[in-house]
Write an enzyme that holds these catalytic residues in place. Structure first.
Site: not given
Ligand code: BES
Ligand code: ZN
Ligand code: MN
Length: 502
Positions: A265, A270, A277, A288, A347, A349, A351
């Site tokens: 990825k 992000d 966020k 990210d 967010d 994204e 996947r």
């Molecule tokens: N890159 C983030 C995941 C992440 C967040 C990694 C904080 C490390 C620290 C990912 O793209 C994301 O935002 N995931 C969301 C998914 C949710 C919207 C289902 C998350 O984990 O909140």
């Molecule tokens: Zn992300």
């Molecule tokens: Mn995200």
């Protein structure tokens, strides 16, 4: 870092510094005892008088070494002998290397390969060189006044048993390669989002290809060339164009041998997109692209070690920004596979870029596919910052990945990918939704990916908790380059067993 293996009497060896591991309240290691005898019991006396406390990770420099060929000694505490297994050994090694690189010396002899562990000499040598490379790492290219560079350029490994020399050399070579791969991963991770863009990652791939003397062929697919609607939907709000980066390494004797594929990825920043966020700590979303960085670091290690396997490395790179053109919650996108996805949260994204990369991987008819991603905050809730999350559609592959993590001491933990979780992704308007609600966020993210991994054994590594440190030590860790490189090296052994070479 240069290295050599030294079997001659270490008391006579001329070196700027002898690094000696010492247990707390226990006998000296045989090679340290020999040095102790040669130096009028200097080490034994320091311990007896309480002048050196051999607690785990304690280091002490002795600026002279009577009776020895060395100019100084560095004593390193291993802690209690009965507790000294991998974790303690590595902590002591890190403490030793951190101290060593601060000294005004250019070489050192280290006796860590003689510490008794349930690991062989190759492993100990490998970890020693890996720790040295990591200790040398600096990221100060944006500082007006960088700290002075370390002067250490060579390590000599003291090996008492001459039957172990080849094993030590092999380990040191692999450890150097992995350490350098880790450092490359750290640099890509630490670079800010305004430098490390999808195009920057593509340039890194081109450079690796050019420098590889034909060992790595590189192809960069851009916006137009792709029918990857999910990948492209993520970069819509960014001025930086998205990229699918494909690097092929052909090391097997049989060019048609099925390759192992790693998919990273590569979200170079992000923001969350329209599902923005919160501001606090958002800078850390420059990390990210940690999965992509891990893939690049592994490529670097593989190009050094040259295992006889075929491998394909894919990076799905995009920047997730809010903008008038950005994907909105509720938008429906079409994946490369043809499935439609309702983007309920922009967010989620990672996947979206990975699903198209997984579909792209199908064309290589892979022996296995592993994707690596900073995918979910939920992985940090579940596992904290020590274990990488592992999910897989194939129990044999999951075991291979777990074993590689144990071997490299870059460990993962297996989470369930049961069918029961899949219905959380049901959508009223498209084939599936890109989020599955609050429960088991790491698992439903993997469920989403599994829909695109039905044609090969596949494993997913969620490195959200392990790819970087926050706080005062903020910075990329270089994980899971150790695990991934080990995984690929183990496949070489597999292939040799199959063809009867070993
Ligand atoms: N890159 C983030 C995941 C992440 C967040 C990694 C904080 C490390 C620290 C990912 O793209 C994301 O935002 N995931 C969301 C998914 C949710 C919207 C289902 C998350 O984990 O909140
Ligand atoms: Zn992300
Ligand atoms: Mn995200």
């Amino acid at each position: 870092m240069e290295f050599s293996v030294q079997t001659a009497n270490p008391a006579k060896a001329e070196t700027a510094c002898l690094v000696l591991p010492v247990y707390k309240d226990s006998e000296l290691l045989p090679c340290v005892a020999k040095l102790d005898d040669a130096s009028e019991r200097l080490i034994g006396q320091l311990l007896e008088r309480g002048d050196f406390d051999a607690a785990l990770g304690n280091v002490q420099l002795i600026p002279f070494a009577p009776g020895l060929g060395a100019e100084r000694l560095l004593l390193v505490g291993l802690g209690a002998r009965e507790k000294c297994q991998e974790a303690a050994f590595l902590k002591a090694l890190d403490a030793a290397m951190t101290a060593l690189v601060k000294l005004p010396i250019d070489d050192a002899s280290v006796a860590f390969t003689d510490v008794v562990l349930e690991r062989d000499t190759a492993w100990k040598a490998r970890k020693t060189l890996e720790a040295a490379e990591r200790a040398l790492y600096r990221f100060d290219q944006f500082k007006s006044q960088p700290a002075p560079k370390a002067t250490l350029t060579a390590l000599h490994l003291i090996v008492t048993d001459s039957a172990e020399v080849e094993s030590a050399k092999y380990g040191a070579r692999v450890g150097t390669a992995i350490g350098q791969g880790i450092n490359f991963t750290r640099t890509l991770g630490n670079l800010p989002g305004n430098v490390c863009t999808p195009r920057y990652l593509a340039e890194q791939a081109e450079t690796l290809g050019r420098d590889s003397k034909g060992a790595l062929s590189v192809e960069i697919l851009d916006e137009e060339a792709l029918g990857a609607g999910a990948l492209l939907s993520v970069g819509r709000g960014s001025v930086e164009p998205s990229r699918l980066i494909v690097m092929r390494y052909q090391g097997a004797e049989d060019a048609d041998e099925a390759p192992h594929v790693l998919v990273g990825k590569g979200i170079t920043f992000d923001t969350g997109g329209i599902s923005l966020k919160p501001g606090e700590g958002m800078d850390e979303m420059k990390f990210d692209m940690g999965g992509a960085a891990g893939v690049f670091g592994t490529v670097k290690a593989v190009l050094e070690i040259k295992p006889k396997i075929n491998a394909v490395f894919i990076v799905a790179a995009a920047e997730n920004m809010p903008d008038g053109a950005a994907t909105k919650p509720g938008d429906i996108v079409k994946t490369l596979k043809g499935l439609t996805v309702e983007v309920l949260n922009t967010d989620a994204e990672g996947r979206l870029v990975l699903c198209d990369a997984l579909t792209y991987a199908e064309r290589f008819t892979p022996a296995s596919v592993i994707d690596i991603a900073t995918l979910t905050g939920a992985a940090i809730v579940a596992l904290g910052h020590h274990a990488t999350g592992l999910l897989s559609n194939d129990d044999d592959l999951a075991l291979d990945v777990l074993e590689a993590g144990e071997g490299a001491w870059d460990r993962a933990w297996h989470l369930p990918l049961w069918d029961e979780y899949q219905e959380q992704l049901d959508s009223n308007f498209a084939d599936l939704a890109n989020i599955g609600g609050r429960p088991a966020g790491t698992i439903t993210a993997a469920c989403f990916l599994s829909r695109f991994a039905d044609h090969f054994p596949w494993a997913h590594l969620d490195i959200a908790g392990t790819a970087w440190h926050s706080g005062k030590q903020k910075g990329a860790t270089g994980r899971p380059v150790g695990l991934l490189t080990q995984y690929l090296l183990d496949r070489e052994t597999d292939a040799q067993i199959e063809t009867g070479v070993k």
